[in-house]
Design a protein around this motif. Sequence first.
Motif, PDB file in Angstrom:
ATOM      1  N   SER A 566       1.021  -1.349   0.043  1.00  0.00           N
ATOM      2  CA  SER A 566       0.026  -0.055  -0.101  1.00  0.00           C
ATOM      3  C   SER A 566       0.695   1.294   0.072  1.00  0.00           C
ATOM      4  N   GLN A 567       0.649   2.103  -0.990  1.00  0.00           N
ATOM      5  CA  GLN A 567       1.128   3.499  -0.904  1.00  0.00           C
ATOM      6  C   GLN A 567       0.212   4.593  -1.576  1.00  0.00           C
ATOM      7  N   VAL A 568       0.128   5.553  -1.141  1.00  0.00           N
ATOM      8  CA  VAL A 568      -1.047   6.510  -1.708  1.00  0.00           C
ATOM      9  C   VAL A 568      -0.108   7.536  -2.309  1.00  0.00           C
ATOM     10  N   LEU A 569      -0.461   7.456  -3.558  1.00  0.00           N
ATOM     11  CA  LEU A 569       0.077   8.736  -4.650  1.00  0.00           C
ATOM     12  C   LEU A 569      -1.173   9.455  -4.969  1.00  0.00           C
ATOM     13  N   GLY A 570      -1.096  10.580  -4.564  1.00  0.00           N
ATOM     14  CA  GLY A 570      -2.305  11.693  -4.720  1.00  0.00           C
ATOM     15  C   GLY A 570      -3.413  11.122  -3.993  1.00  0.00           C
ATOM     16  N   ASP A 571      -4.514  10.663  -4.708  1.00  0.00           N
ATOM     17  CA  ASP A 571      -5.691  10.025  -4.022  1.00  0.00           C
ATOM     18  C   ASP A 571      -5.791   8.452  -4.161  1.00  0.00           C
ATOM     19  N   THR A 572      -4.846   8.060  -4.812  1.00  0.00           N
ATOM     20  CA  THR A 572      -4.942   6.513  -5.202  1.00  0.00           C
ATOM     21  C   THR A 572      -3.793   5.698  -4.425  1.00  0.00           C
ATOM     22  N   ASP A 573      -4.439   4.623  -3.887  1.00  0.00           N
ATOM     23  CA  ASP A 573      -3.478   3.295  -3.255  1.00  0.00           C
ATOM     24  C   ASP A 573      -3.335   2.609  -4.448  1.00  0.00           C
ATOM     25  N   ILE A 574      -1.844   2.386  -4.554  1.00  0.00           N
ATOM     26  CA  ILE A 574      -1.440   1.739  -5.781  1.00  0.00           C
ATOM     27  C   ILE A 574      -1.541   0.178  -5.806  1.00  0.00           C
ATOM     28  N   ARG A 575      -1.710  -0.370  -4.252  1.00  0.00           N
ATOM     29  CA  ARG A 575      -1.710  -1.819  -3.886  1.00  0.00           C
ATOM     30  C   ARG A 575      -2.745  -2.410  -5.104  1.00  0.00           C
ATOM     31  N   GLY A 576      -1.966  -3.374  -5.747  1.00  0.00           N
ATOM     32  CA  GLY A 576      -2.744  -4.132  -6.885  1.00  0.00           C
ATOM     33  C   GLY A 576      -2.602  -3.869  -8.429  1.00  0.00           C
ATOM     34  N   ASN A 577      -2.266  -2.497  -8.500  1.00  0.00           N
ATOM     35  CA  ASN A 577      -1.916  -1.756  -9.627  1.00  0.00           C
ATOM     36  C   ASN A 577      -0.933  -2.142 -10.503  1.00  0.00           C
ATOM     37  N   ASP A 578      -1.054  -2.131 -11.629  1.00  0.00           N
ATOM     38  CA  ASP A 578       0.183  -2.580 -12.705  1.00  0.00           C
ATOM     39  C   ASP A 578       1.162  -1.549 -12.455  1.00  0.00           C
ATOM     40  N   MET A 579       2.407  -2.234 -12.235  1.00  0.00           N
ATOM     41  CA  MET A 579       3.496  -1.364 -12.469  1.00  0.00           C
ATOM     42  C   MET A 579       3.467  -0.569 -13.320  1.00  0.00           C
ATOM     43  N   ASP A 580       4.098   0.701 -13.455  1.00  0.00           N
ATOM     44  CA  ASP A 580       4.176   1.482 -14.568  1.00  0.00           C
ATOM     45  C   ASP A 580       5.285   0.822 -15.486  1.00  0.00           C
ATOM     46  N   THR A 581       5.112   1.178 -16.931  1.00  0.00           N
ATOM     47  CA  THR A 581       6.082   0.927 -17.902  1.00  0.00           C
ATOM     48  C   THR A 581       6.364  -0.831 -17.920  1.00  0.00           C
ATOM     49  N   ALA A 582       5.025  -1.390 -17.634  1.00  0.00           N
ATOM     50  CA  ALA A 582       5.164  -2.950 -17.774  1.00  0.00           C
ATOM     51  C   ALA A 582       3.853  -3.592 -18.844  1.00  0.00           C
TER      52      ALA A 582
END
Length: 683
Positions: A566-582
Amino acid sequence: MLCFVGSSMVSAQSIDETNLESIENVVVTTSRLSNDTARLRDNLVQVDEETIQFVAPSHTQSLLNYVAGAGVQRGNGQEYLPALRSPVLTGASACGGILSAEDGIPLKAAGLCNINELFEAHSEMAERIEVVKGPASVLFGANAIHGVINVITPDTTVDGGLLGIDYGSYGYHRAKLRAGKDYGDTGVGINTSLTRDTGYRDGEGVDQQKVNVRHRYSGSDMLVTTGLSYTNLNQDTAGYITGKDSYKDRQIAQQNFDPLAFRDASSFRLWSRLEWQVSDDKFLSLTPYIRDQDMTFRMHFLPGTPFEENSQSGGGLLSQFRVEMSHNTVFDWGIDAEYSKGSLLQYQEGATLGSAFLVETVPSGKHYDYDVDVNMIAPFFALQWTQGPWQLDLGGRYERITYDYTNNMLSGRTREDGTECGFGGCRYSRPESGKNSFNAFSPKISLGYITSEGTHWFARVSRGYRAPQASELYRLQREQQVTELDTVTGNNIEIGVDGRLSNIDYTLAIYRLLKENVIYRDSDFFNINGGETLHKGVELSFDYQISADWRLQFAGTLAEHTYQHSQVLGDTDIRGNDMDTAPKTQFNTRLQYQVTANSHAELEWQHVSSYYTNAENTARYDGHDLVHLRLAHMLGDDWIVNLRINNLLDTDYAERADYTNFTGDRYFPGRPRNFMASVTYRY
């Protein structure tokens, strides 16, 4: 377990016998003995010399496209960002995920890697490029979590050589020379290339010189091979262009919005591999080496576009002692050691352009100025047992890395003269001088089985690791005054099969790699541990000899790389998100046709699917498809003429797409349709 490699390009080789005893001996990175009779131990793919000369790459990326799971993205000039069973890796730790080497020797010291280090290897004139996919830390140590890219230079201590000229669009030209002489027990030779590329974009250009010198001495029970490598790069760099889909606008794509950006780099390595047959069943290999490297460049991707000067010098020893305990059991052990002294200076000339916040918090003058001594020692072992169709490999490595850091400036987040910046303080923070040490153990176990039809099944469990890089420990930002970072680990499970079906040689592999204790920058701009990422995928490579004249080769991957913390960037928790440039899907397909006995043609299709360009998964690049055409014709036994048309369909695409909150969408645009012709004389 190894994916066996053969053929003239990149392909899997089936095993025609039911017993491992019949496998042909191959010299690979997984041993330091040139006459190795041990079985191959790692998931290895090779790009051979015939392919390298046929492609005549202006950048190593062109060759790594042929490896399933590799997705290296080219920047401008010789710059790049690596990817191997991973998203494209960025930031201070990016070079710590994939180890780059030449002739089995890491290009940079552990802890002092550089994201663009692979341009110091002579891939344009290599004998082959070996790629080990997945953790390879038993033999290679730190930084091999996702794998190893190892450029093997040719043995020029034999009679013969070549002369070649490459000439292409946008002022590209390169001269190549290889020459050697065999005197019996000794031999000497040289392998060199000189490149000039004035580039597609305004004001860009590359001048690069590379040379390998080799000497060989062989006695009754000893072989001594000595190599020297020197490279020099002078590059005028064109930076990112900005704006959504701006790479599709040829007028914008060709512009250079930072004409003062540059990169100057030189490297020197000297090594000697000494191999003894101690007795009928005992072998010893010792490889002492030294390296010296310097680099200066303008950081065109940062506010204020500061300069960086970095250097490192030192040396080390690689060792391997082999005991053939019985006809089916081999035991290897050794101790690797290294010492390097590195330095880094970052400074800015003039005020930062931009908002009042950036102007105030990114001051002119020195930002960082430090020295760091790095010591590494690592004992390792590997045991291999074979019985009929079964093969079992066990191995482990313990590694200790120590940093002795000296800050040559005032500590803290002040300006160079000690005055405070507004808006809470300066962007850059310098910790007090001190020492850090890190320890890690990486085990591996693999099991292989060959059926009576020659199908090879394999399974492997392994762990990779890396210590925090010096740039993560000592280039801090904002309020952070000290880091308490620990080792990053990656636990990998892999199963697969390779073999032959009719006229198709194939390899299929499924992997799952969980990285823990990942270092990332939090919302306070602190470098911290605690990240977790999951990497899983399916890779397929095959070589299909359709007929006597037609051949089809394929290397592709379907993968998913996600954030698990879990890491909040802006208003978004990136947990479960695709990693960028993948990109989830990448593949390379090559159709080859033997036109006549002396002529052949190849049509290549490179596919990169769409991908997110930020961790919040709100910005995206659409992906691209590129087609290349290559023709080759032999004139007699000695002359070869090649013609290549890159980006045959003149597609608008981005070599790299990225997104930042400051700039929005930004890109390194790809080149339009371009040509290259080559003439090579072999003797």
